[in-house]
Design a protein around this motif. Structure first.
Motif, short mmCIF file in Angstrom:
data_model
loop_
_atom_site.label_atom_id
_atom_site.label_comp_id
_atom_site.label_asym_id
_atom_site.label_seq_id
_atom_site.Cartn_x
_atom_site.Cartn_y
_atom_site.Cartn_z
N VAL A 276 -46.83 23.15 -5.76
CA VAL A 276 -47.40 23.70 -4.58
C VAL A 276 -46.50 23.62 -3.84
N ASN A 277 -45.85 22.37 -3.42
CA ASN A 277 -44.70 22.23 -2.41
C ASN A 277 -43.63 23.06 -2.50
N GLY B 169 -25.23 14.44 -5.50
CA GLY B 169 -24.91 13.94 -4.10
C GLY B 169 -26.11 13.60 -3.32
N VAL B 170 -25.62 13.69 -1.94
CA VAL B 170 -26.66 13.51 -1.01
C VAL B 170 -27.89 14.44 -0.94
N GLU B 171 -27.50 15.69 -1.41
CA GLU B 171 -28.57 16.88 -1.50
C GLU B 171 -29.57 16.46 -2.50
N ARG B 172 -29.19 15.72 -3.50
CA ARG B 172 -30.18 15.32 -4.63
C ARG B 172 -30.95 13.96 -4.38
N PHE B 173 -30.15 13.07 -3.84
CA PHE B 173 -30.84 11.94 -3.60
C PHE B 173 -31.87 11.90 -2.55
N TYR B 174 -31.56 12.85 -1.36
CA TYR B 174 -32.63 12.88 -0.27
C TYR B 174 -33.23 14.16 -0.26
N GLU B 175 -33.44 14.65 -1.47
CA GLU B 175 -34.25 15.95 -1.84
C GLU B 175 -35.62 15.93 -1.01
N ASP B 176 -36.57 14.91 -1.17
CA ASP B 176 -37.64 14.80 -0.63
C ASP B 176 -37.69 14.87 1.03
N VAL B 177 -36.59 14.42 1.38
CA VAL B 177 -36.60 14.26 2.90
C VAL B 177 -35.92 15.76 3.34
N LEU B 178 -35.08 16.30 2.85
CA LEU B 178 -34.42 17.49 3.18
C LEU B 178 -35.16 18.58 2.81
N HIS B 179 -36.15 18.68 2.03
CA HIS B 179 -36.92 19.78 1.62
C HIS B 179 -37.86 20.49 2.65
N GLY B 180 -38.81 19.55 3.01
CA GLY B 180 -39.85 19.86 4.02
C GLY B 180 -41.12 20.21 3.20
N LYS B 181 -42.17 20.89 3.99
CA LYS B 181 -43.38 21.07 3.29
C LYS B 181 -43.62 22.75 3.74
N VAL B 182 -44.30 23.31 2.30
CA VAL B 182 -44.37 24.62 2.39
C VAL B 182 -45.41 25.07 3.08
N GLY C 144 -37.58 20.58 6.83
CA GLY C 144 -37.03 19.36 6.20
C GLY C 144 -36.28 18.56 7.48
N GLU C 145 -36.25 17.23 7.03
CA GLU C 145 -35.70 16.44 8.15
C GLU C 145 -34.15 16.37 8.22
N ASP C 146 -33.69 16.41 9.40
CA ASP C 146 -32.32 16.45 9.51
C ASP C 146 -31.78 14.95 9.17
N VAL C 147 -30.46 14.97 8.57
CA VAL C 147 -30.18 13.58 7.98
C VAL C 147 -28.45 13.46 8.65
N GLN C 148 -28.44 12.17 9.18
CA GLN C 148 -27.16 11.62 9.51
C GLN C 148 -26.66 10.81 8.74
N LEU C 149 -25.21 10.95 8.28
CA LEU C 149 -24.56 10.06 7.37
C LEU C 149 -23.46 9.31 8.19
N HIS C 150 -23.17 8.25 7.58
CA HIS C 150 -22.13 7.31 8.05
C HIS C 150 -20.72 7.81 8.00
N LEU C 151 -20.83 8.81 6.99
CA LEU C 151 -19.41 9.51 6.74
C LEU C 151 -18.83 10.12 8.10
N ASP C 152 -17.42 9.99 8.45
CA ASP C 152 -16.69 10.50 9.54
C ASP C 152 -15.90 11.67 9.05
N LEU C 153 -16.21 12.85 9.66
CA LEU C 153 -15.58 14.03 8.93
C LEU C 153 -14.08 14.14 9.25
N ARG C 154 -13.62 13.28 10.37
CA ARG C 154 -12.31 13.27 10.90
C ARG C 154 -11.53 12.45 9.90
N LEU C 155 -12.01 11.23 9.65
CA LEU C 155 -11.36 10.31 8.46
C LEU C 155 -11.43 10.95 7.12
N GLN C 156 -12.57 11.72 6.49
CA GLN C 156 -12.69 12.52 5.38
C GLN C 156 -11.35 13.38 5.38
N GLU C 157 -11.08 14.08 6.39
CA GLU C 157 -10.30 15.17 6.31
C GLU C 157 -8.70 14.37 6.37
#
Length: 632
Positions: free
Chosen positions: A193-194, A205-218, A243-256
């Protein structure tokens, strides 16, 4: 003339009249039946046929929710949605599928791969009247050509949908994961249904672990359609819940920065904020462009990635299992001190080798002539193998196993990092079960310098390093920092299970941290070149893991060994020593010496976080009251 030849006019008239009456009665009866039937349809069964008519004219369509966005700790966008036009086919509304596909191939550039993927999805279980995409990302010219022939193609539509897009592609692929088309196995486990109308789901990754948060309601809408099934207008609509927006601890500058520091070399870097357990950087090089997997990667592109000898699809930071080598010595030092196997001032003579019994097999030190008299501090600073051989012998495998497991080795100690492996923390029971052999004293000796059967991931090494930086306080590594909604973060994180590692003498933490500081900034430290000139105090430990074994009296010559058989270079460390803000684990595959290759990378990560990004990176600014002296 005979009488039979005369006409009987009266009889013929009566016959004709009877026939007319019968015909009129028949016509009347037919008209009466028709009127009765019309009365039944129009009056008696009006509601029934009105409902059936509306079902043909009005359809209920599901409206997929927009997927939640993903941001880094500074609200830099890491994953967004962008509109893409695709041509879709509803099989139930197509007269002849083969003829329709042939006509579409003449209008659009439809590859054999597109057709094969379409046929595969056509055979898979799906919801009735669900569109099956044939081609993605249509150009304006292709949309115009298709519009000209629209009346000839019932069941064929141009659909606009929001598709996941990763602005930084390769840079965040291993940390974020990616979404992809829902497959048959996933279709069986998701809520039908949903997920009605939803074509994509988190794969890793994050997309799979937080699928329920990111997906939303149909959502749903009632639409009016014509005889060909094309939508004419929307009659009613219930909007989907994004779906809910998610903020990570990841720092894009340090990742780069981590990617640039590895400079194309095979390896991984993991950086953790000790106070929160937040993962600041999770880099695995080489990487791949996650955008290629969203709508379906082409066969040539996937073959290129999967057959590459550098394994860009392999997440070295989470799934790379390597012998930790000498980077395990700080944890072993804690175990040896707390178990009473050694004391802080306990000294041994190192002739360059160790023997379990006189005349037995010698275990060599990395320094062929030995270090002479060494205590624990000097053994750490100069990475004396013989000292840790003897410490391991004193502790025994059971004690070593007990302490290392409390550092998080041999398990996935993370809270929300999908796909992390647990490494291998060997024990006598493990060896008996997997190899049907007993545990030998020599196995314990090898374990004493992080070699032998022991395997760990870069994430595990960073986690154990953060535990030393926290002086025994456990904070499980996590990626999630915040959810942009009313839901508390704790609602989506597993319960923490690790107890603090309490020592009999808590000051042993400071002793080992100072010994690690000697490695980086002491006069005799193996990585002093990497720590030279710093405006803050740092602690670390280098390591070198053998890729292949040497004969007993054979010397290692890096120049003569092929590049992929050279030792792995490892390093762990944290900074500043007081009030640590960052803990790092580095591995450079086949990089050679840890001090010369991996330590400078860690130093650059420290500099970037403490000196370049500290003014704007939340939580990274060094406290003036607690650590100003340490930094300056």
């Amino acid at each position: 003339m005979p009488w039979g030849e005369f006409k009987d006019t009266a009889a013929e008239r009566r016959l004709f009249q009877r026939r007319v009456v019968v015909m009129l009665m028949f016509v009347f009866l037919l008209m009466a039946g028709l009127v009765a039937r019309m009365y039944q349809l129009q009056v008696v069964e009006h509601d029934i046929y009105t409902t059936l008519s509306d079902k043909n004219r009005v359809q209920v369509q599901s409206v997929p929710p927009p997927r939640g966005l993903v941001y880094d700790r500074n609200h830099e966008l890491l994953a967004e949605n962008r509109p893409v036009f695709s041509v879709t086919v509803v099989p139930e509304r197509v007269g002849g599928m083969d003829a329709t596909l042939e006509q579409l191939s003449g209008i659009l550039d439809v590859s054999d791969e597109d057709l094969e993927r379409f046929q595969r999805r056509l055979r898979e279980p799906r919801r009735p009247f669900q569109e099956i995409p044939l081609r993605y990302d249509l150009t304006e010219d292709e949309i115009a050509r298709l519009a000209v022939h629209r009346h000839e193609l019932p069941g064929v539509e141009v659909e606009a949908e929001l598709v996941r897009y990763y602005p930084h592609g390769e840079l965040t692929a291993h940390a974020l994961g990616f979404v992809g088309r829902i497959n048959r196995k996933e279709l069986q486990r998701i809520d039908p249904v949903n997920y009605a109308g939803t074509n994509y789901i988190g794969k890793s990754g994050v997309e799979r672990f937080y699928e329920d948060v990111l997906h939303g309601k149909v959502g749903y809408q009632n639409v009016e359609t014509n005889a060909r099934g094309r939508t004419l207008r929307v009659l009613a609509r219930e909007n989907p819940v994004p779906g809910e927006d998610v903020q990570l601890h990841l720092d894009l500058r340090l990742q780069e920065r981590a990617y640039k520091l590895l400079d194309g070399r095979r390896g991984a870097i993991v950086a953790i904020e000790p106070s929160t357990g937040g993962i600041l950087a999770l880099a695995s090089v080489p990487g791949f462009d996650a955008n290629k997997f969203v709508t379906g990667i082409s066969v040539p592109d996937y073959r290129e990635l999967s057959e590459s000898k550098d394994k860009p699809l392999f997440n070295r930071a989470l799934r790379g299992q390597y012998p930790p080598g000498s980077t395990l010595k700080p944890m072993l030092a804690i175990a040896a001190l707390d178990s009473g196997a050694v004391t802080r001032d306990h000294s041994i003579w190192d002739p360059g080798y160790f023997e379990l019994k006189t005349g037995g097999r010698p275990w060599r030190d990395w320094k062929r002539g030995g270090h002479g008299w060494v205590d624990l501090n000097l053994a750490m600073a100069q990475s004396c193998d013989v000292y840790f051989y003897k410490a391991a012998e004193e502790m025994g495998v059971d004690t070593i196993h007990s302490y290392l497991s409390r550092f998080g080795f041999g398990e996935d100690a993370t809270l929300d990092v999908s796909g992390a492996l647990s490494g291998l923390l060997p024990s006598p029971d493990w060896k008996r079960a997997t190899r049907n052999k007993p545990w030998y004293p020599g196995d314990t000796i090898n374990l004493g310098i992080g070699q032998g059967f022991m395997l760990s991931t870069p994430l595990q090494l960073a986690t154990a390093t953060a535990l030393i930086a926290n002086r025994g306080q456990w904070v499980e590594p996590r990626l999630l920092k915040d959810i942009e909604g009313d839901h508390p973060v704790e609602e989506f994180l597993p319960t923490e299970t690790h107890e603090p590692l309490k020592l009999k003498d808590p000051s042993d933490w400071e002793f080992v941290a100072e010994a690690m500081e000697e490695v980086m900034q002491g006069a005799r430290g193996t990585a002093r070149a990497a720590g030279r000139g710093a405006s803050y105090r740092m602690a670390g430990k280098s390591g070198t893991a053998q890729v292949f074994s040497l004969a007993e009296d054979e010397e290692y010559d890096a120049d003569e060994v092929r590049e992929r058989l050279r030792d792995h270079a490892l390093f762990i460390g944290f900074a500043p020593v007081k009030n640590p803000q960052i803990a790092v684990a580095v591995i450079v595959e086949n990089g050679g010496g840890g001090s010369s290759t991996a330590a400078p990378v860690a130093r650059a990560m420290f500099d970037a976080w403490l000196l370049e990004f500290s003014e704007t990176a939340e939580g990274a600014l060094v406290s003036k009251t607690d650590s100003e002296k340490e930094v300056h």
